[in-house]
Design an enzyme around this catalytic site. Sequence first.
Site, mmCIF file in Angstrom:
data_model
loop_
_atom_site.group_PDB
_atom_site.id
_atom_site.type_symbol
_atom_site.label_atom_id
_atom_site.label_comp_id
_atom_site.label_asym_id
_atom_site.label_seq_id
_atom_site.Cartn_x
_atom_site.Cartn_y
_atom_site.Cartn_z
ATOM 1 N N GLY A 193 0.660 -1.365 0.190
ATOM 2 C CA GLY A 193 0.020 0.025 -0.056
ATOM 3 C C GLY A 193 0.846 1.301 0.063
ATOM 4 C CB ALA A 194 1.841 3.817 1.789
ATOM 5 C CG MET A 195 8.428 2.421 2.774
ATOM 6 S SD MET A 195 8.162 1.132 3.877
ATOM 7 C CE MET A 195 9.510 1.759 5.065
ATOM 8 C CD GLU A 196 6.960 2.282 7.780
ATOM 9 O OE1 GLU A 196 6.217 2.135 6.785
ATOM 10 O OE2 GLU A 196 7.487 1.747 8.543
ATOM 11 C CG ASN A 197 10.310 5.513 2.411
ATOM 12 O OD1 ASN A 197 10.828 4.372 2.811
ATOM 13 N ND2 ASN A 197 9.587 5.613 1.278
ATOM 14 C CG HIS A 204 -0.465 2.389 8.674
ATOM 15 N ND1 HIS A 204 -0.798 1.415 9.570
ATOM 16 C CD2 HIS A 204 0.783 1.778 8.364
ATOM 17 C CE1 HIS A 204 0.116 0.411 9.713
ATOM 18 N NE2 HIS A 204 1.035 0.916 9.056
ATOM 19 C CD GLU A 205 2.314 3.563 5.286
ATOM 20 O OE1 GLU A 205 3.371 3.576 5.992
ATOM 21 O OE2 GLU A 205 1.729 2.600 5.043
ATOM 22 C CG HIS A 209 4.810 3.393 10.309
ATOM 23 N ND1 HIS A 209 4.855 2.577 11.312
ATOM 24 C CD2 HIS A 209 4.143 2.725 9.388
ATOM 25 C CE1 HIS A 209 4.378 1.285 10.957
ATOM 26 N NE2 HIS A 209 3.971 1.239 9.755
ATOM 27 C CD GLU A 216 4.199 -2.177 9.742
ATOM 28 O OE1 GLU A 216 2.991 -1.345 10.134
ATOM 29 O OE2 GLU A 216 5.083 -1.613 9.111
HETATM 30 N N1 B3K Z 1 6.348 -0.872 6.727
HETATM 31 C C1 B3K Z 1 5.513 -0.885 5.115
HETATM 32 C C2 B3K Z 1 5.641 -2.388 4.601
HETATM 33 C C3 B3K Z 1 7.134 -2.779 4.234
HETATM 34 C C4 B3K Z 1 6.751 -4.019 3.459
HETATM 35 C C5 B3K Z 1 7.932 -4.753 2.883
HETATM 36 N N2 B3K Z 1 7.997 -5.798 2.419
HETATM 37 C C6 B3K Z 1 4.160 -0.340 5.029
HETATM 38 C C7 B3K Z 1 3.537 -0.293 6.268
HETATM 39 O O1 B3K Z 1 3.133 -1.364 7.028
HETATM 40 O O2 B3K Z 1 3.206 0.948 6.743
HETATM 41 ZN ZN ZN Z 2 2.768 0.086 8.698
#
Ligand code: B3K
Ligand code: ZN
Length: 895
Positions: A268-272, A304-305, A308, A327
């Site tokens: 879905g997305a990533m919290e960089n 959610h992101e 994080h 998570e």
């Molecule tokens: N932390 C990422 C998930 C990464 C999955 C890598 N295979 C998104 C999330 O849970 O917010």
């Molecule tokens: Zn997450």
Amino acid sequence: MNSSEPVPSGKTVYLKDYAPPSYIIEKTELDVDIYKGETFVLARLQFQCLDERPQALTLDGEALELLDIAIDGKALDSTQYRCDHRGLTLHNPPERFVLTTRVRILPEQNTSLEGLYRSRTIYCTQCEAEGFRKITYYLDRPDVMSDFITRVSADKNECPILLSNGNKIDGGDLDGGRHFATWHDPHKKPCYLFALVAGDLAKVEDRFRTASGREVTLQIFVEEKDLDKCDHAMSSLKNAMRWDEQVYGREYDLDIFMIVAVDDFNMGAMENKGLNIFNTSCVLAKPETTTDAGFQRVEGVVAHEYFHNWSGNRVTCRDWFQLSLKEGFTVFRDAEFSADMGSRTVKRVEDVAVLRTLQFAEDAGPMAHPIRPASYMEISNFYTLTIYEKGAEVVRMLANLLGPADFRKATDLYFERHDGQAVTTEEFVQAMEDASGRDLTQFKRWYNQAGTPRLSVTDEYDQEQRRYSLTIRQSTPATPECAEKLAFHIPVAMGLLGEAGELALKLADESLDDLPEDNTHRVLELTETEQTFVFTDIPEKPVPSLLRGFSAPVKLDYQYSRADLATLALHDSDGFNRYEACQKLALATIQDAMLAYQQDTLAEFVPDSTLVQVYRLLLEDNSLDQAMLALMLNLPSEAYIAEEQEVIDPVAIHFARRQVAAYVGSELAELFRLRVSAYDPTREYRAQSDDIALRSMKNAALGYLMLLPTAEDLHLCLNQLARANNMTDEMAALTALVCCEDNTAQEQARDALTAFYQKWQDEPLVVNQWLALQARNPIPGALERVQALLQHPAYDGNNPNKIRSVISVFCNNNPLNFHTGTADEPDAGYRFLAEQILQLDSKNPQIAARLITPLTRWRRYTGDRGQAMRLQLQRLADQPGLSPDSYEIVSKSLN
Ligand code: B3K
Ligand code: ZN
């Protein structure tokens, strides 16, 4: 020095082997130079040995071509290091040194969508969990936290936008039509939170003033054509930022927060840090193209992101066994946020439905694992419903056991105590204990025992003594990691219903002085294998309302009569349990129909009338939230019914459920028709909960009517399809039409599908919905239709959203067709899936491995089916060079 050979399968990593890193990387300086077809990464890493100096230091690295290597500016000769397909080993490194490496990588050819890759015209990264090692040699583990400076350069025309984490500190033009930008992230972070984006992107910008008065710039980057679909994500982001300040006291900590939307994304997305990267499906939304569910998903994922940033980034995981630390906690946080933004009970019902169909199935299958696993082969396989959803349930139980004030004290303590650290779930629970003074020793078993506990409840009423006792027994089935389970600490929220309403409660050992203010509700804490709770002064035999709000992730058995269930459905003060009573009543009715199916008498079967009587009373109750009403009237899904069966018969489930649905539809047709015809399809669209509620009930009614439609119903459906001004109503009408078995409707459906595609072919996210509808359509022939869709110009076998819309949806959400195949070959669905997995496995192992799930359930199916599924798993297992991702799931499923 090319090092891209496949990684061998089958190596297990154990939590018990965890050892802190021998070196840290204090400073990370990267120069990423992007050219057409190849990218060069120069890394300068400041290493510092932590304690005793080891003989050798191994850095992770995959699919990298090493061009140069030096320590403290001095080039290394080949005796000083070794390089293979897993990484780079430095023999005898000094105690403190700067390592410089230069590597060549090939983002355009990176189909795994992990590391640096190209999605359409955009270069982007995905590093969690172990993707950074595909960008440069590094200590790719979350407990190594570093200060990052990233300089990106690329062609100015192709990539006018150059982004990385933190604040931009420099930028300018270079020779040859190129330019650069340099970014510095002032917060130390593990490399899994690194991000880089380069491409031709347009942006929407806004500002947010934090509680302490700092101004933050908010930017959402999308392709130019999608600029009109960013408002909802932006307002969701601002709501989330405000909510985290108010509910958790957490402020944002950089001057800029960026979101970038890309089409090709594994999840879905990533919290960089400071630079979230999103799947377009989780950020873009506008009424014409996005359903209500889509709007809610965008709101939830953006939040959610963002959350994080504290639960994951400021306080991160020590190792990947701790994944649920960030998570589970963050899912709990986003669920509470969504509950506050919309309807709390509706959100809870939706989340529980997912948990107990999908997570319970996972917990009962070969991949079952505790929320803090003890081992894994491939960490990408552990981004599971267990880690996320069950993890969130465990945090929810903690929040409920502590109560709001102590839970807030505990999260404050956790964030303050561990800010800037990489920690474990132990430390999370320790903060809960320290802030509340509670002993959570037994509770911690939720972290290391897998499996869904089953509660068997019996009761006894003694009229003379006016005593009511509830006896609760817990047992948890064996799972692969552990056969004998110790008793869990399980909070069971409950109340008792009498003739005239909720009864006042007093447990035998409670004194009158400490009775709570709301005396009709209690949380019983089950800690033994069997416990009896005695209530005194109970004037009549009550109906127990158990596990209110789904207070623990367990299965509950209590022998309710249908009359009891009707009482709960109509009168319980707990919204969740009203819904639950409807589900139980419907399930019992469908199970009767399944029996009739198995005895070949389904055609004559007449369901018990309680269900329809309850539904009728609910429909006539104007005080009910319409979204709740829609959920209560929704029959249990085929997946949920399956989960409740020892041995699954997908055919019986489908036809029995359908028969009950058609009966409900015809018995209540007048009431349903009223709902649909009273609705003006041209009313202005708002993505707000009362409007969403109205649409969901009206569309549920349309769904029922279209099971056995009259000419008038068909007209209502076509009218809605033609006049809808939003995707929720348009898709609901199209779905009802396409899934209708009536011949006239089928003809209309064919034309409607073609027209829909023509109308929306330039909107990939709408096309995905169009594909998914056809893949889940239960009318026979779905496999042939799905195979044809794979040849359709709209399909793209490299794009995870397309793969999910067609293959996953068919195999997971169309059980009748998946499990019956074609007329000649009943196992054709299984073979189809295995073939698709094999095709995808070398390109994108993460997505391939996820597709295997339906086959892993083979033991739950009757003889032939189960064996045919197993055969396809074996076929995958026999494939030479299968990815570690798929190998783990296949081998564990066959064991
Ligand atoms: N932390 C990422 C998930 C990464 C999955 C890598 N295979 C998104 C999330 O849970 O917010
Ligand atoms: Zn997450």
